[in-house]
Design a protein around this motif. Structure first.
Motif, PDB file in Angstrom:
ATOM      1  N   ALA A 113     110.129  36.057  43.180  1.00  0.00           N
ATOM      2  CA  ALA A 113     110.529  37.234  43.952  1.00  0.00           C
ATOM      3  C   ALA A 113     109.657  38.439  43.581  1.00  0.00           C
ATOM      4  CB  ALA A 113     112.006  37.543  43.723  1.00  0.00           C
ATOM      5  N   ALA A 114     109.360  38.585  42.304  1.00  0.00           N
ATOM      6  CA  ALA A 114     108.495  39.689  41.863  1.00  0.00           C
ATOM      7  C   ALA A 114     107.075  39.519  42.401  1.00  0.00           C
ATOM      8  CB  ALA A 114     108.488  39.769  40.336  1.00  0.00           C
ATOM      9  N   GLU A 115     106.579  38.280  42.425  1.00  0.00           N
ATOM     10  CA  GLU A 115     105.240  38.017  42.990  1.00  0.00           C
ATOM     11  C   GLU A 115     105.185  38.398  44.467  1.00  0.00           C
ATOM     12  OE1 GLU A 115     104.456  33.881  42.438  1.00  0.00           O
ATOM     13  OE2 GLU A 115     104.261  34.057  40.258  1.00  0.00           O
ATOM     14  N   ILE A 116     106.232  38.051  45.200  1.00  0.00           N
ATOM     15  CA  ILE A 116     106.281  38.372  46.629  1.00  0.00           C
ATOM     16  C   ILE A 116     106.279  39.879  46.822  1.00  0.00           C
ATOM     17  CG2 ILE A 116     107.706  38.254  48.711  1.00  0.00           C
ATOM     18  CD1 ILE A 116     108.655  35.447  47.641  1.00  0.00           C
ATOM     19  N   ALA A 117     107.120  40.575  46.074  1.00  0.00           N
ATOM     20  CA  ALA A 117     107.180  42.040  46.187  1.00  0.00           C
ATOM     21  C   ALA A 117     105.840  42.667  45.827  1.00  0.00           C
ATOM     22  CB  ALA A 117     108.290  42.593  45.292  1.00  0.00           C
ATOM     23  N   GLU A 118     105.222  42.163  44.783  1.00  0.00           N
ATOM     24  CA  GLU A 118     103.926  42.704  44.356  1.00  0.00           C
ATOM     25  C   GLU A 118     102.843  42.426  45.390  1.00  0.00           C
ATOM     26  OE1 GLU A 118     101.138  44.840  42.702  1.00  0.00           O
ATOM     27  OE2 GLU A 118     103.249  44.886  42.093  1.00  0.00           O
ATOM     28  N   TRP A 120     103.206  42.462  48.606  1.00  0.00           N
ATOM     29  CA  TRP A 120     103.332  43.488  49.654  1.00  0.00           C
ATOM     30  C   TRP A 120     102.849  44.840  49.147  1.00  0.00           C
ATOM     31  CZ3 TRP A 120     103.148  41.604  54.055  1.00  0.00           C
ATOM     32  CH2 TRP A 120     103.789  40.429  54.381  1.00  0.00           C
ATOM     33  N   ARG A 121     103.137  45.146  47.882  1.00  0.00           N
ATOM     34  CA  ARG A 121     102.647  46.395  47.284  1.00  0.00           C
ATOM     35  C   ARG A 121     101.118  46.410  47.266  1.00  0.00           C
ATOM     36  NH1 ARG A 121     104.489  50.450  44.085  1.00  0.00           N
ATOM     37  NH2 ARG A 121     106.566  49.574  43.928  1.00  0.00           N
ATOM     38  N   ALA A 122     100.514  45.292  46.895  1.00  0.00           N
ATOM     39  CA  ALA A 122      99.049  45.197  46.853  1.00  0.00           C
ATOM     40  C   ALA A 122      98.463  45.279  48.261  1.00  0.00           C
ATOM     41  CB  ALA A 122      98.628  43.900  46.167  1.00  0.00           C
ATOM     42  N   HIS A 123      99.114  44.632  49.210  1.00  0.00           N
ATOM     43  CA  HIS A 123      98.635  44.640  50.594  1.00  0.00           C
ATOM     44  C   HIS A 123      98.601  46.056  51.163  1.00  0.00           C
ATOM     45  CE1 HIS A 123      98.074  43.343  54.753  1.00  0.00           C
ATOM     46  NE2 HIS A 123      99.104  44.105  55.084  1.00  0.00           N
ATOM     47  N   LEU A 124      99.653  46.813  50.918  1.00  0.00           N
ATOM     48  CA  LEU A 124      99.746  48.173  51.467  1.00  0.00           C
ATOM     49  C   LEU A 124      99.143  49.236  50.556  1.00  0.00           C
ATOM     50  CD1 LEU A 124     103.401  48.074  52.819  1.00  0.00           C
ATOM     51  CD2 LEU A 124     101.308  48.041  54.170  1.00  0.00           C
ATOM     52  N   ALA A 127     100.942  53.658  47.034  1.00  0.00           N
ATOM     53  CA  ALA A 127     101.418  54.887  47.684  1.00  0.00           C
ATOM     54  C   ALA A 127     102.015  54.579  49.064  1.00  0.00           C
ATOM     55  CB  ALA A 127     100.290  55.905  47.798  1.00  0.00           C
ATOM     56  N   ARG A 128     101.324  53.760  49.861  1.00  0.00           N
ATOM     57  CA  ARG A 128     101.834  53.429  51.201  1.00  0.00           C
ATOM     58  C   ARG A 128     103.100  52.571  51.115  1.00  0.00           C
ATOM     59  NH1 ARG A 128      97.529  50.618  54.374  1.00  0.00           N
ATOM     60  NH2 ARG A 128      99.025  50.765  56.072  1.00  0.00           N
ATOM     61  N   PHE A 129     103.157  51.697  50.116  1.00  0.00           N
ATOM     62  CA  PHE A 129     104.346  50.866  49.916  1.00  0.00           C
ATOM     63  C   PHE A 129     105.562  51.751  49.637  1.00  0.00           C
ATOM     64  CE2 PHE A 129     107.192  48.361  47.199  1.00  0.00           C
ATOM     65  CZ  PHE A 129     107.336  47.195  47.937  1.00  0.00           C
ATOM     66  N   GLU A 130     105.413  52.695  48.717  1.00  0.00           N
ATOM     67  CA  GLU A 130     106.516  53.608  48.389  1.00  0.00           C
ATOM     68  C   GLU A 130     106.858  54.505  49.578  1.00  0.00           C
ATOM     69  OE1 GLU A 130     108.493  53.510  45.735  1.00  0.00           O
ATOM     70  OE2 GLU A 130     107.333  51.809  44.989  1.00  0.00           O
ATOM     71  N   LEU A 131     105.835  54.956  50.309  1.00  0.00           N
ATOM     72  CA  LEU A 131     106.073  55.765  51.502  1.00  0.00           C
ATOM     73  C   LEU A 131     106.860  54.969  52.544  1.00  0.00           C
ATOM     74  CD1 LEU A 131     105.675  58.312  53.227  1.00  0.00           C
ATOM     75  CD2 LEU A 131     103.451  57.370  53.933  1.00  0.00           C
ATOM     76  N   LEU A 132     106.497  53.711  52.735  1.00  0.00           N
ATOM     77  CA  LEU A 132     107.217  52.867  53.693  1.00  0.00           C
ATOM     78  C   LEU A 132     108.682  52.747  53.297  1.00  0.00           C
ATOM     79  CD1 LEU A 132     107.363  50.964  56.117  1.00  0.00           C
ATOM     80  CD2 LEU A 132     106.587  49.122  54.596  1.00  0.00           C
TER      81      LEU A 132
END
Length: 146
Positions: A113-118, A120-124, A127-132
């Motif tokens: 689950a942490a890998e999946i979340a990371e 998406w964070r890396a993809h965006l 800053a954009r991940f947190e903004l989303l």
């Protein structure tokens, strides 16, 4: 004269549904191997994070309708993942808590689950991940009638 609707390619509901499907695909694969549904995973995650909750609060935090949560809870109780206990001060209310088996399921899947979340964070980008996440929280808190 009727107002022109935005293109479906710029429709917020459609864009949210497409994004949800893309985000959920790897999570569904992870859960399939564990024998959990998306809804059961949400219930376990919220209970593990927040501790025991009454059913109304749990339904709100998991974005589940109360009748759906009731049905889901029956299955989860039968699997030994959660317990339901009447609240001592108000016997009409029930409190739901995660069991050791539920905690173990989360622990078994935490790395993936942490890998999946990371991913998406890396993809965006961070800053954009947190903004989303902030924009989605703002949208969820907004009354559309205003």
């Amino acid at each position: 004269m009727s107002q022109k609707l935005p293109s479906t390619s710029r429709s917020l509901p459609i864009a949210l549904m497409h994004a949800r499907e893309v985000v959920m695909e790897p999570i569904r694969e992870m859960l399939l191997a564990s024998g959990l549904t998306e809804q059961q995973w949400r219930v376990l995650r919220v209970l593990e994070e927040a501790g025991p909750l009454d059913a109304t609060t749990l339904a709100q935090r998991t974005a589940l309708l109360q009748p759906s949560l009731t049905r889901i809870m029956r299955g989860m109780s039968a699997k030994g993942l959660v317990t339901q206990v009447k609240v001592a001060q108000d016997r009409r209310r029930q409190e739901v808590a995660i069991t050791e088996a539920g905690i173990a399921l989360i622990a078994d899947n935490a790395g993936r689950a942490a890998e999946i979340a990371e991913s998406w964070r890396a993809h965006l980008g961070a800053a954009r991940f947190e903004l989303l996440l902030d924009l989605l929280a703002d949208l969820a808190d907004q009354d559309p009638a205003q």
